[in-house]
Design a protein around this motif. Sequence first.
Motif: not given
Length: 330
Positions: A253-259, A296-302
């Motif tokens: 499985s994996t987590t997609v991380e947005g920046h 899954s996905s998660v955002g970390y902003g800046e």
Amino acid sequence: MKLKNTLGVVIGSLVAATSVSALAQGQGAVEVEAFGKHYFTDSSRNLENGQLYGASVGYFLTDDVELALSYGEYHNLNSDDRVLDNNTRHKNIKGSLSSLDALYHFGQPGVGLRPYVSAGVAHQSIGQADRSGRDRSTFANIGTGLKYYFTENFYARAGVDGQYNIDANESEWMAGVGVGLNFGGGARPAPVVEPTPEPAPAPIVDEEPEPQPELVRVELDVKFDFDKSRVREESYGDIKNLADFLNQYPQTSTTVEGHTDSVGTDAYNQKLSERRAGAVRDVLVNQYGVDSGRVSSVGYGESRPVADNATEEGRQINRRVEAEVEAEIR
């Protein structure tokens, strides 16, 4: 050039374009269109309203700005020639219109509605009823309308064009519809999956040791345009490579991380990073068939820059989505 030859070129382009494997909207895309317009003429040349049929080809300089070249020929355009015994005789006027326009599209590329505004110049060559020769006029164009993309590539358009005849100091306008095809783009090569070095074998004691598992890893790094969450066409190859790995090893499985970069408020960048991560997750699940429960996905902003936000190059690197997955091979 005759109208049937012009339409033939456009139809040929439409047929050829359907065989292109990498089709996409956005920067670098090409649009070809066939159109028909009703022509509302000025008053000084004694012309009756007629129709303009033709075709256009456009190139997207950015995701939103298109430069389009069009050519059309007039039909059913009549003029009062002369009056004999109270009977008016009409003359069918022949002519053509060539235009160069810039269009600005609103909204995001993709399936759905995209309003636009346009401006440009045109050259008209048209016959004259009362004498030989042709009347040639230069126009300044301004227009607005709607495009509806039924798919990424096929659309229909309706619009209104205002035309100012610079030579005659009069205004004309046209209303019309068209259908077209949007194509272009490509994908960059997918990254190579490289296995990590095999660990050294355990010391031999009384019996031969079991083979040690080999660890393999795939990493994903997708870049985004400024203030955009649409996945670039060239990133699909990278995403498919990750999807193939996940489908090959169903236990992973994996987590997609947005920046994001640092331009904008913290709250806005947080939402933008979440949208970017969600967009990549949607491609994995909806386009390449990865089970939604494994991504899954998660955002970390800046908050997690990997480059200097003081430079444009650094900000481009920070506008990204990352993911990785590992598996053991025995």
